[in-house]
Design a protein around this motif. Sequence first.
Motif, PDB file in Angstrom:
ATOM      1  N   MET A 113      52.951  31.648  42.988  1.00 50.27           N
ATOM      2  CA  MET A 113      52.489  32.190  41.714  1.00 50.27           C
ATOM      3  C   MET A 113      53.402  33.344  41.297  1.00 50.27           C
ATOM      4  O   MET A 113      53.750  34.198  42.092  1.00 50.27           O
ATOM      5  CB  MET A 113      51.059  32.680  41.953  1.00 50.27           C
ATOM      6  CG  MET A 113      50.559  33.660  40.954  1.00 50.27           C
ATOM      7  SD  MET A 113      49.158  33.041  40.126  1.00 50.27           S
ATOM      8  CE  MET A 113      49.296  33.962  38.651  1.00 50.27           C
TER       9      MET A 113
ATOM     10  N   ARG B 125      47.419  38.625  31.170  1.00 53.64           N
ATOM     11  CA  ARG B 125      46.133  38.367  30.514  1.00 53.64           C
ATOM     12  C   ARG B 125      45.166  39.516  30.766  1.00 53.64           C
ATOM     13  O   ARG B 125      44.378  39.881  29.950  1.00 53.64           O
ATOM     14  CB  ARG B 125      45.543  37.060  31.045  1.00 53.64           C
ATOM     15  CG  ARG B 125      46.077  35.851  30.345  1.00 53.64           C
ATOM     16  CD  ARG B 125      45.792  34.615  31.122  1.00 53.64           C
ATOM     17  NE  ARG B 125      46.711  34.483  32.246  1.00 53.64           N
ATOM     18  CZ  ARG B 125      46.845  33.385  32.965  1.00 53.64           C
ATOM     19  NH1 ARG B 125      46.117  32.337  32.693  1.00 53.64           N
ATOM     20  NH2 ARG B 125      47.688  33.324  33.947  1.00 53.64           N
ATOM     21  N   ARG B 126      45.292  40.092  31.962  1.00 53.97           N
ATOM     22  CA  ARG B 126      44.383  41.184  32.303  1.00 53.97           C
ATOM     23  C   ARG B 126      44.651  42.415  31.444  1.00 53.97           C
ATOM     24  O   ARG B 126      43.752  43.133  31.059  1.00 53.97           O
ATOM     25  CB  ARG B 126      44.540  41.529  33.786  1.00 53.97           C
ATOM     26  CG  ARG B 126      43.557  42.518  34.278  1.00 53.97           C
ATOM     27  CD  ARG B 126      43.193  42.227  35.715  1.00 53.97           C
ATOM     28  NE  ARG B 126      44.368  42.237  36.569  1.00 53.97           N
ATOM     29  CZ  ARG B 126      44.896  43.354  37.077  1.00 53.97           C
ATOM     30  NH1 ARG B 126      44.358  44.525  36.792  1.00 53.97           N
ATOM     31  NH2 ARG B 126      45.930  43.288  37.866  1.00 53.97           N
TER      32      ARG B 126
ATOM     33  N   LEU C 114      42.963  41.814  28.243  1.00 52.03           N
ATOM     34  CA  LEU C 114      41.524  42.018  28.424  1.00 52.03           C
ATOM     35  C   LEU C 114      41.184  43.503  28.477  1.00 52.03           C
ATOM     36  O   LEU C 114      40.206  43.961  27.926  1.00 52.03           O
ATOM     37  CB  LEU C 114      41.060  41.360  29.731  1.00 52.03           C
ATOM     38  CG  LEU C 114      40.844  39.854  29.691  1.00 52.03           C
ATOM     39  CD1 LEU C 114      40.568  39.338  31.090  1.00 52.03           C
ATOM     40  CD2 LEU C 114      39.687  39.494  28.771  1.00 52.03           C
TER      41      LEU C 114
ATOM     42  N   ASN D 230      49.907  40.188  43.124  1.00 55.36           N
ATOM     43  CA  ASN D 230      49.412  40.515  41.791  1.00 55.36           C
ATOM     44  C   ASN D 230      50.067  41.758  41.201  1.00 55.36           C
ATOM     45  O   ASN D 230      49.745  42.155  40.093  1.00 55.36           O
ATOM     46  CB  ASN D 230      47.892  40.735  41.869  1.00 55.36           C
ATOM     47  CG  ASN D 230      47.161  39.993  40.797  1.00 55.36           C
ATOM     48  OD1 ASN D 230      47.663  39.007  40.255  1.00 55.36           O
ATOM     49  ND2 ASN D 230      45.977  40.465  40.458  1.00 55.36           N
TER      50      ASN D 230
ATOM     51  N   ALA E   6      41.718  36.344  40.018  1.00 48.54           N
ATOM     52  CA  ALA E   6      42.727  37.409  40.059  1.00 48.54           C
ATOM     53  C   ALA E   6      44.130  36.826  40.196  1.00 48.54           C
ATOM     54  O   ALA E   6      45.000  37.073  39.358  1.00 48.54           O
ATOM     55  CB  ALA E   6      42.432  38.359  41.210  1.00 48.54           C
ATOM     56  N   LEU E   7      44.332  35.999  41.230  1.00 44.01           N
ATOM     57  CA  LEU E   7      45.693  35.500  41.461  1.00 44.01           C
ATOM     58  C   LEU E   7      46.097  34.411  40.478  1.00 44.01           C
ATOM     59  O   LEU E   7      47.182  34.451  39.906  1.00 44.01           O
ATOM     60  CB  LEU E   7      45.806  34.966  42.883  1.00 44.01           C
ATOM     61  CG  LEU E   7      46.186  35.982  43.958  1.00 44.01           C
ATOM     62  CD1 LEU E   7      46.288  35.322  45.311  1.00 44.01           C
ATOM     63  CD2 LEU E   7      47.501  36.672  43.618  1.00 44.01           C
ATOM     64  N   GLU E   8      45.244  33.421  40.282  1.00 43.82           N
ATOM     65  CA  GLU E   8      45.611  32.290  39.435  1.00 43.82           C
ATOM     66  C   GLU E   8      45.483  32.613  37.949  1.00 43.82           C
ATOM     67  O   GLU E   8      46.403  32.412  37.177  1.00 43.82           O
ATOM     68  CB  GLU E   8      44.760  31.065  39.786  1.00 43.82           C
ATOM     69  CG  GLU E   8      45.153  30.409  41.102  1.00 43.82           C
ATOM     70  CD  GLU E   8      46.597  29.903  41.099  1.00 43.82           C
ATOM     71  OE1 GLU E   8      47.049  29.379  40.070  1.00 43.82           O
ATOM     72  OE2 GLU E   8      47.275  30.057  42.129  1.00 43.82           O
ATOM     73  N   LEU E   9      44.310  33.105  37.543  1.00 41.22           N
ATOM     74  CA  LEU E   9      44.076  33.344  36.114  1.00 41.22           C
ATOM     75  C   LEU E   9      44.508  34.739  35.663  1.00 41.22           C
ATOM     76  O   LEU E   9      44.708  34.977  34.481  1.00 41.22           O
ATOM     77  CB  LEU E   9      42.594  33.129  35.787  1.00 41.22           C
ATOM     78  CG  LEU E   9      42.072  31.708  36.049  1.00 41.22           C
ATOM     79  CD1 LEU E   9      40.553  31.647  35.883  1.00 41.22           C
ATOM     80  CD2 LEU E   9      42.719  30.714  35.099  1.00 41.22           C
ATOM     81  N   ASP E  10      44.618  35.662  36.625  1.00 36.67           N
ATOM     82  CA  ASP E  10      45.025  37.032  36.319  1.00 36.67           C
ATOM     83  C   ASP E  10      44.081  37.709  35.315  1.00 36.67           C
ATOM     84  O   ASP E  10      44.514  38.434  34.423  1.00 36.67           O
ATOM     85  CB  ASP E  10      46.477  37.048  35.798  1.00 36.67           C
ATOM     86  CG  ASP E  10      47.054  38.454  35.791  1.00 36.67           C
ATOM     87  OD1 ASP E  10      46.569  39.297  36.555  1.00 36.67           O
ATOM     88  OD2 ASP E  10      47.969  38.703  34.989  1.00 36.67           O
ATOM     89  N   TRP E  11      42.819  37.428  35.442  1.00 39.46           N
ATOM     90  CA  TRP E  11      41.841  38.057  34.548  1.00 39.46           C
ATOM     91  C   TRP E  11      41.340  39.393  35.085  1.00 39.46           C
ATOM     92  O   TRP E  11      41.007  40.282  34.323  1.00 39.46           O
ATOM     93  CB  TRP E  11      40.618  37.131  34.367  1.00 39.46           C
ATOM     94  CG  TRP E  11      40.882  35.938  33.511  1.00 39.46           C
ATOM     95  CD1 TRP E  11      42.046  35.626  32.864  1.00 39.46           C
ATOM     96  CD2 TRP E  11      39.965  34.879  33.209  1.00 39.46           C
ATOM     97  NE1 TRP E  11      41.922  34.441  32.183  1.00 39.46           N
ATOM     98  CE2 TRP E  11      40.643  33.967  32.375  1.00 39.46           C
ATOM     99  CE3 TRP E  11      38.651  34.614  33.563  1.00 39.46           C
ATOM    100  CZ2 TRP E  11      40.046  32.811  31.880  1.00 39.46           C
ATOM    101  CZ3 TRP E  11      38.045  33.468  33.082  1.00 39.46           C
ATOM    102  CH2 TRP E  11      38.737  32.571  32.241  1.00 39.46           C
ATOM    103  N   LEU E  12      41.266  39.466  36.398  1.00 39.11           N
ATOM    104  CA  LEU E  12      40.659  40.646  37.015  1.00 39.11           C
ATOM    105  C   LEU E  12      41.506  41.108  38.204  1.00 39.11           C
ATOM    106  O   LEU E  12      42.246  40.307  38.775  1.00 39.11           O
ATOM    107  CB  LEU E  12      39.240  40.305  37.501  1.00 39.11           C
ATOM    108  CG  LEU E  12      38.240  39.982  36.390  1.00 39.11           C
ATOM    109  CD1 LEU E  12      37.042  39.226  36.947  1.00 39.11           C
ATOM    110  CD2 LEU E  12      37.788  41.241  35.676  1.00 39.11           C
TER     111      LEU E  12
END
Lengths: 537, 313
Positions: A1, A9-10, A13, A258, B156-162
Amino acid sequence: MEHSVSISRRTVLKGFGATGALTAAGGLAAPAIAQGASVLKFVPQANLANFDPIWGTQYVVRNASQLVWDTLYGVDDKLQPQRQMVESEEVSSDGLTWTFKLRSGLKFHDGEPVLAKDVVASLTRWSARDPMGLMLKAIQQELTAVDDKTFKWVLSRPYPKMLLALGKAGTPVAFIMPERIAKTDPFKQIEEYIGSGPMKFARGEWKPGALAVFEKFKDYVPRSEAPMWLSGGKIVNFDRIEWIIMPDPATASAALQNGEIDWWETPLSDLVPVLKKNRNIKLDIADPLGNIGSFRLNHMHPPFNDVRIRRAVQIALSQEDYMRAIVGDDTNLWKPCPSFFTPGTALYTETGGEPLKGKRDIEAAKKLLKEAGYAGQPVTCVVAQDQPITKAQGEITADLLKKIGMTVDFVATDWGTVGQRRASKNEPGKGGWGMFHTWHAGSDCVSPVGNIAIRTGGEKAWFGWPDNPAIEAEISKWYDAKTLDEEKAILSNVNKMGMEHVTYIPTGFFLTYQAWRSNISGIVGGPTPSFFGVKKA
Amino acid sequence: MLGYVLKRTLATIPVMAFVALFVFSLLYIAPGDPAAVIAGDQASPEDVEKIRKSLGLDRPFVARFAEWSLQVLRGDLGRSIFTGLPVTELIAQRIEPTVSLMIVTLILSILVAIPIGVVAAWRAGGWLDRGFMGFAVLGFSVPVFVVGYLLAYVFALELDWLPVQGYTPISKGLWPWLENLILPAIALGFVYIALIARITRATMLEVLSQDYIRTARAKGLGETAVLFMHALKNASVPIITVIGIGVALLIGGAVVTESVFAIPGLGRLTIDAIVRRDYPLIQGIVLMFSFVYVLVNLAVDLIYTLVDPRIRY
């Protein structure tokens, strides 16, 4: 990844969420860090549970301390001590009087200048705890401040390893503290964290087990030489270094992927393949001096009080089995080590290491046990399960001992209990022990200085209490050796005698990785994570 | 009522005294040596012994317990053996993340579990009921850390939303605070939702078979009003009891959740203290958790009187 885009995206948000936050919280919260401040987020090997490098000698404490406290000397990548706080030193022709002069511009974080009296107090405290310090103390005639910048150490006999003692990386390191702090009993913890190193310790932000913060000390004057391990210019390119404690390796791995952290000191070998696939992450060997695994035997009680039984285990033990259990199938991460000393260093020797080489001989081991009259006494293996390295070694050992016909009493416990139980001199069945596993940092095993596991002073020796005056006498000779050849010859003897005595059994030499985000540069492998010269793009 | 509250509050004193003695005794006989951990692997046995003496760990049980009890009575929980910092300061540093996690989990769980339980009872035996109860079985069966890792991987890792880990104090804004708590709260709440949903379903089934429910329906009251105004209110006492008991479950779950999401809360502090045998810290944390639990039970008892007028103290 991969995360190469600058706006995630975060982040979007967060932008939406900020509106809600403003409404709910009644306005913007004050940022904790000044705008534009450069921050490095680092995940250390362990929790910084205390912060006194003389009282608590864990490696993580030493590693953090090198940011806050400076040293008189520091070793370079050749393990040679180089001047750090010292401007010059002079030794009398009889080798008994050492005179040191401090360099100009040294200041403590409270603004006070570093004076010779601070050094004297610091060395006095250090020498009460450090093995080399204790040797110096034993021959010390006088340790005094001559003037503000000069101090003198007068000895009753020459001590050629003086500069190494003051600059070595092994714990406890001779860090320099203000006199009022250094006067603390060496067996009690200091309560003030004032040093003269390149970073100040943010005591107010310290959350043991979670966070330790170091802030740049603007008045620090680094040396002009390039940084190399513990020597050279301690140039820090960050306003703030945050040590974030993450006990769970999977979480640390995900956080690094991340981009939530910049640098992870000890990635678990199982997670390395995942990290290697991520092009935003770089990996390299953390410390080329690595570690030596240890099978520690109790020389005081049966069955290992009989050298034939110790040898039986030694000739059957396969270092490859142990190493593969610890690091997996990555053959770059381990090598055999028929030695008590660190491979690849000047004093490394395999003399006498034959019993650990070649085909492993289970039958010969059984025969030796029979000769020794082994009658099935249980071997109490005290194995810490909360340390992956000791757990892996313990499983191999249980299998090995059973294979050669020994009875195994396997005590699966935690490191805290091993720490207590290994100090017990009782018989194994009465709260004592037969063997335990640990590992020694390669930086400690480069010479006898930090290599306490090779000492054989009986009841005064390290846990297991091996007793062999001849080996002790040989080690003493090393401290007086004046040339490298002399040192090598002595340590060849020490290795040979130690292997014959089976002081302990090295289970192999292994390395670990460190990992960091690709926008970080200047990270160099060494015995401690070095922040000097590291930059963030 | 006031007398009852006073009586219950006073009753916490012997409970706390017993907990204190129990914890102290347990730690005294437990294996492990903080001095050995402090000294490090390279330390000599003599150094370990000197550190043990300097910490007073060589003193007899009675002397150590008496000294600690007097300290506690003065409101001083002592100092951590390792950090040298006051135990109260260490606990205070960690309270906010844990309380935040528990509050968010509690709210999330109640908001999800009670409607699930009510609907499952209403459609008992139907596919909705089976689906919800299957979810509840899953909630009981899958460990918190598995749910945690899965959530972190996906969101978190895949969608990176949180974010994967960490905690942001509420003083830095509501969203930054909530952002770090969403995944841990879902992970921790999974089992809690299952528990509350099952109890809600069971008690609702019993209430829905009562005559007054039939009467309410017969007089033409809407199904939503019947379920949530009449039935749920009368089923609430066991549900509140389970929510109260579940606080202990949450405290236990927080230990794992905080480790998985690197939240610097009391759960991780507890683990660190136990691993290092930091006796004053373990004692302080256990005392605090016991006190909280006693208070939660008292609160639950008082809430009974609000939902069921027949209960009076």
